[in-house]
Design a protein around this motif. Structure first.
Motif, PDB file in Angstrom:
ATOM      1  N   ASN A  40      31.307  34.175  40.678  1.00 29.78           N
ATOM      2  CA  ASN A  40      32.088  33.103  40.261  1.00 29.78           C
ATOM      3  C   ASN A  40      31.076  31.863  39.733  1.00 29.78           C
ATOM      4  OD1 ASN A  40      30.937  32.292  42.740  1.00 29.78           O
ATOM      5  ND2 ASN A  40      32.654  32.147  43.718  1.00 29.78           N
ATOM      6  N   GLY A  41      29.595  32.181  39.801  1.00 35.61           N
ATOM      7  CA  GLY A  41      28.664  31.341  39.661  1.00 35.61           C
ATOM      8  C   GLY A  41      28.112  30.749  40.469  1.00 35.61           C
ATOM      9  N   ARG A  42      28.362  30.470  41.655  1.00 36.91           N
ATOM     10  CA  ARG A  42      27.893  29.911  43.172  1.00 36.91           C
ATOM     11  C   ARG A  42      26.622  30.914  43.583  1.00 36.91           C
ATOM     12  NH1 ARG A  42      32.852  27.932  46.774  1.00 36.91           N
ATOM     13  NH2 ARG A  42      34.105  26.712  45.033  1.00 36.91           N
ATOM     14  N   PHE A  43      25.830  30.243  43.871  1.00 28.14           N
ATOM     15  CA  PHE A  43      24.503  30.476  44.455  1.00 28.14           C
ATOM     16  C   PHE A  43      24.576  30.563  45.911  1.00 28.14           C
ATOM     17  CE2 PHE A  43      22.876  29.196  40.290  1.00 28.14           C
ATOM     18  CZ  PHE A  43      21.775  29.969  39.894  1.00 28.14           C
ATOM     19  N   LYS A  79      31.206  43.378  45.954  1.00 26.94           N
ATOM     20  CA  LYS A  79      32.043  43.485  44.863  1.00 26.94           C
ATOM     21  C   LYS A  79      32.069  41.993  44.118  1.00 26.94           C
ATOM     22  CE  LYS A  79      35.478  46.439  46.569  1.00 26.94           C
ATOM     23  NZ  LYS A  79      37.134  46.825  46.737  1.00 26.94           N
ATOM     24  N   ASP A  80      31.426  40.966  44.789  1.00 24.96           N
ATOM     25  CA  ASP A  80      31.527  39.562  44.108  1.00 24.96           C
ATOM     26  C   ASP A  80      29.900  39.353  43.810  1.00 24.96           C
ATOM     27  OD1 ASP A  80      30.556  39.313  46.805  1.00 24.96           O
ATOM     28  OD2 ASP A  80      31.448  37.218  46.967  1.00 24.96           O
ATOM     29  N   LEU A  81      29.126  40.692  43.842  1.00 22.76           N
ATOM     30  CA  LEU A  81      27.657  40.229  43.523  1.00 22.76           C
ATOM     31  C   LEU A  81      27.604  39.930  41.975  1.00 22.76           C
ATOM     32  CD1 LEU A  81      24.684  40.046  44.179  1.00 22.76           C
ATOM     33  CD2 LEU A  81      24.587  42.308  43.937  1.00 22.76           C
ATOM     34  N   GLY A  82      26.820  38.993  41.614  1.00 25.90           N
ATOM     35  CA  GLY A  82      26.507  38.778  40.235  1.00 25.90           C
ATOM     36  C   GLY A  82      25.201  39.152  39.689  1.00 25.90           C
TER      37      GLY A  82
END
Length: 239
Positions: free
Chosen positions: A84-87, A108-111
């Motif tokens: 989602n673009g959050r650090f 699963k949400d790792l960019g």
């Protein structure tokens, strides 16, 4: 088969050290270079990284290790970016690593891993240990050949390495097309010229089958598969 998708070249290559033994490093920084720099500056913990191709992010994701050391031993914190673009910054105490495994493989949400901070200890023998690791790798691995490093994990609870099982199965030099089991180190599969990804997959499958038939040991891959057609080959990873 190839890869029908977008491959991103990671150029997050900074290195900062504001106090002795503390290194904050971009995930695209070469792991080999980091190990050599830290060791030559007199800090222990990453001597094993000397000669290992790949990046800091990749080494952290896989918990790379050798010669009794592994990446997780000296990780202090990891900066990531989510889908989602959050650090987010994750401290070592909150991260559960295992043998060639990290929590990032299951997120699963790792960019992407953005940066890793390492905490190393001073040592007068770090430089010597680095040179020993480099020499051991030079004489025992197919340096300069095209490979993905160790293909299989060493079997747990057995005092025998995957390479030894493959060699004792008579598979050194065995090939499928251009994909070949290295004659120097049996757990390295090399592209001897013109190998396709399918040939490499077939070679891995055949070696697993032959080792299982001869020794009753089911080898588990250390490499991870990224092609969507190979999702079922990563049974212990979240898709």
């Amino acid at each position: 088969m190839g890869f029908d998708g977008c491959v991103i070249l990671n150029r997050i290559e900074f290195l900062e050290s504001n106090e002795p033994g503390i290194y904050t490093v971009g995930s695209g920084f070469q792991f080999n270079r980091l190990g050599m720099q830290c060791s030559n500056e007199g800090f222990t913990g990453l001597e094993f990284a000397g000669g290992i191709p790949g990046t800091v992010g990749g080494a952290t994701y896989m918990n790379a290790g050798a010669n009794g050391q592994e990446t997780a031993d000296v990780v202090d914190r990891v900066d990531i970016i989510k889908n989602n673009g959050r650090f987010q910054t994750l401290n070592r105490i909150d991260l559960k690593f295992g043998y060639r495994s990290s929590p990032f493989q299951f997120m699963k949400d790792l960019g992407a891993i953005v940066a890793v901070t390492f905490r190393l200890q001073p040592s007068g023998s770090a430089k010597r240990r680095l040179q020993e690791c480099l020499e051991r790798r030079r004489v025992s691995q197919p340096i300069g050949e095209r490979s993905a490093g160790s293909v299989f994990q060493n079997p747990p609870n057995l005092e025998v390495a995957a390479a030894e099982l493959i060699e004792k199965a008579g598979l050194k030099g065995f090939r499928v097309g251009g994909a070949m089991v290295s004659n120097i180190h049996a757990n390295f599969f090399i592209n001897s010229g013109g190998s396709t990804s399918q040939e490499m997959l077939d070679l891995i499958a055949i070696v697993k089958e032959k080792v299982d038939q001869k020794f009753g040991v089911q080898l588990k891959e250390e490499v991870l598969y990224v092609h969507p057609y190979c999702d079922d080959l990563n049974p212990n990873r979240d898709k």
